[in-house]
Motif scaffolding. Structure first.
Motif, PDB file in Angstrom:
ATOM      1  N   ASP A 196      74.908  38.289  25.733  1.00 37.33           N
ATOM      2  CA  ASP A 196      74.916  38.413  24.212  1.00 37.33           C
ATOM      3  C   ASP A 196      75.839  37.811  23.658  1.00 37.33           C
ATOM      4  OD1 ASP A 196      76.193  40.607  24.579  1.00 37.33           O
ATOM      5  OD2 ASP A 196      74.379  41.843  24.384  1.00 37.33           O
ATOM      6  N   GLU A 197      75.863  38.312  22.121  1.00 34.79           N
ATOM      7  CA  GLU A 197      76.802  37.774  21.222  1.00 34.79           C
ATOM      8  C   GLU A 197      78.328  38.689  21.487  1.00 34.79           C
ATOM      9  OE1 GLU A 197      77.954  38.708  16.511  1.00 34.79           O
ATOM     10  OE2 GLU A 197      76.013  37.980  17.140  1.00 34.79           O
ATOM     11  N   ASP A 198      78.256  40.033  21.811  1.00 36.59           N
ATOM     12  CA  ASP A 198      79.161  40.760  22.299  1.00 36.59           C
ATOM     13  C   ASP A 198      79.933  40.482  23.365  1.00 36.59           C
ATOM     14  OD1 ASP A 198      78.901  42.442  19.878  1.00 36.59           O
ATOM     15  OD2 ASP A 198      77.690  43.855  20.957  1.00 36.59           O
ATOM     16  N   ASP A 199      78.880  40.273  24.494  1.00 41.37           N
ATOM     17  CA  ASP A 199      79.477  39.750  25.880  1.00 41.37           C
ATOM     18  C   ASP A 199      80.366  38.498  25.587  1.00 41.37           C
ATOM     19  OD1 ASP A 199      79.931  39.787  28.611  1.00 41.37           O
ATOM     20  OD2 ASP A 199      77.867  39.215  29.000  1.00 41.37           O
ATOM     21  N   PHE A 200      79.740  37.606  24.603  1.00 38.46           N
ATOM     22  CA  PHE A 200      80.548  36.170  24.490  1.00 38.46           C
ATOM     23  C   PHE A 200      82.045  36.574  23.936  1.00 38.46           C
ATOM     24  CE2 PHE A 200      81.862  33.350  21.273  1.00 38.46           C
ATOM     25  CZ  PHE A 200      82.221  32.282  22.002  1.00 38.46           C
ATOM     26  N   LEU A 204      85.489  35.618  25.822  1.00 33.27           N
ATOM     27  CA  LEU A 204      86.329  34.663  25.251  1.00 33.27           C
ATOM     28  C   LEU A 204      87.782  35.382  25.162  1.00 33.27           C
ATOM     29  CD1 LEU A 204      87.096  32.243  23.307  1.00 33.27           C
ATOM     30  CD2 LEU A 204      86.386  33.663  21.601  1.00 33.27           C
ATOM     31  N   CYS A 205      87.895  36.745  24.907  1.00 30.63           N
ATOM     32  CA  CYS A 205      89.161  37.496  24.741  1.00 30.63           C
ATOM     33  C   CYS A 205      89.894  37.463  26.222  1.00 30.63           C
ATOM     34  CB  CYS A 205      89.125  38.564  24.149  1.00 30.63           C
ATOM     35  SG  CYS A 205      88.645  38.529  22.361  1.00 30.63           S
ATOM     36  N   GLY A 245      75.649  33.607  12.760  1.00 27.17           N
ATOM     37  CA  GLY A 245      76.979  34.108  12.500  1.00 27.17           C
ATOM     38  C   GLY A 245      77.993  33.896  13.557  1.00 27.17           C
ATOM     39  N   VAL A 246      77.598  33.837  14.843  1.00 32.46           N
ATOM     40  CA  VAL A 246      78.665  33.379  15.833  1.00 32.46           C
ATOM     41  C   VAL A 246      79.150  31.996  15.662  1.00 32.46           C
ATOM     42  CG1 VAL A 246      79.148  33.272  18.218  1.00 32.46           C
ATOM     43  CG2 VAL A 246      77.587  34.965  17.539  1.00 32.46           C
TER      44      VAL A 246
END
Length: 353
Positions: A196-200, A204-205, A245-246
């Motif tokens: 999901d978005e948080d996992d993305f 990335l980081c 938003g992402v």
């Protein structure tokens, strides 16, 4: 002796002694050495990674040194090959002594030496090809992609499933060091492996090597960074767990020639069509706004034939013209489909029919 004659001599000697002939990448190394190019120049000319080119060149020299039992390295390569060729010419028997009976020539031109068949060279690739030595073609696309990135824009690779987008993305990351005018850290993320978005944001980081963060904190961490972000299977962003938003955020980080991110995305359809939620209130896809689309098409007939020939060159098998026509037609030029069809056909040769 020119590079073509050198290649013919080396491959013929290897073939006559049941040794694997040079791969396409090895032939590129020989041609580059023959032109007195450095490994860095050879890498740039062929869209290879610098380190990969050096390792391939060193391994090639080692293989030829062991085969010819002569000291062969990059510095003396031309001199030694020309010497070995001259020795062969001097000791070669007259043509009449070399001629084989017509019935033997007829037999060897159509038969297969089953004792010398190698492992199937068309091992099916169900996903991206990460080994540069197995990567085939796409030089035009690679050149255009880097031209777009170097001009300050991001890129979206659009094409059907199995056409080679993931492999091309991987290759772009490997060539970034030598093909980008301004250095950027290449980062590859397959969104199929992100939940999901948080996992993305976490992925990335982690790939960039900065503390896990998002929003303003992530902006601060990226301020001093220059990243080439390759996102595979970007259609995953239409799934639950992601929202517009992402995409807006990625656009913000990718706008401007000196932006922290430059994007190379891979999708099965145009970004405007893929993210149709962006049409609300007359808006367009934020990613489409910063990405120039590059259409990745199937191989044409000539390229498909070259691919089959290049893979078979490492073996004692040769497909018939009718078989090649069938393979090209049934695959439609899609690399993955062609690989799978060739694998099955080669397997029939291995089985003796």
């Amino acid at each position: 002796m020119d590079s073509k004659e050198a290649l013919e001599f080396i491959n013929r000697r290897l073939w006559e002694n049941s040794q694997p002939v040079l791969t396409e990448a090895e032939e590129a190394i020989v041609i580059g050495i023959w032109q007195d190019y450095s490994y860095k120049q050879i890498a740039a000319q062929n869209y290879f990674d610098d380190q990969y080119t050096r390792e391939l060149g060193a391994n090639l020299c080692k293989r030829l040194k062991e085969y010819f039992n002569n000291e062969i390295n990059k510095r003396n390569f031309k001199r030694q090959i020309e010497y070995l060729y001259g020795v062969e010419v001097e000791t070669k028997p007259p043509k009449s002594e070399m001629s084989a009976p017509p019935e033997l020539l007829q037999q060897t031109s159509t038969s297969v030496d089953f004792d010398n068949l190698t492992i199937n060279p068309f091992t099916p690739q169900q996903g991206r090809i990460d080994n540069p030595q197995d990567f085939f073609n796409r030089e035009r696309e690679i050149r255009q992609i880097f031209e777009v990135i170097n001009s300050g824009s991001s890129v979206a690779l659009i094409g059907a499933e199995g056409v080679g987008k993931s492999s091309l993305l991987s290759q772009i990351c490997k060539l970034a060091d030598t093909h980008l005018h301004s250095p950027r850290q290449p980062v590859f993320i397959d969104l199929n492996l992100v939940e999901d978005e948080d996992d993305f944001y976490g992925a990335l980081c982690d790939e960039i090597g900065i503390p896990e963060s998002k929003g303003a904190r992530l902006n601060r961490h990226l301020k001093s960074r220059q990243v080439l972000l390759a996102l595979d299977n970007v259609g995953k962003m239409t799934w639950d767990g992601f929202n517009r938003g992402v995409r807006d955020y990625l656009r913000g980080l990718a706008e401007g020639s000196q932006a922290p991110l430059k994007l190379v995305l891979a999708a099965n359809e145009s970004l405007n069509e893929l993210f149709n939620d962006s049409w609300d209130n007359g808006k367009t896809s934020p990613l489409a706004g910063v990405c120039q689309e590059e259409i990745i098409k199937p191989w044409d007939e000539s390229t498909a034939r070259d691919f089959i020939e290049a893979r078979l060159a490492m073996t004692s098998v040769r497909f018939t013209e009718a078989e090649i026509n069938q393979l090209v037609e049934e695959s439609g030029g899609h690399p993955r489909r062609l690989m799978q069809l060739c694998y099955r056909m080669y397997s029939r040769y291995l089985e003796g029919g």
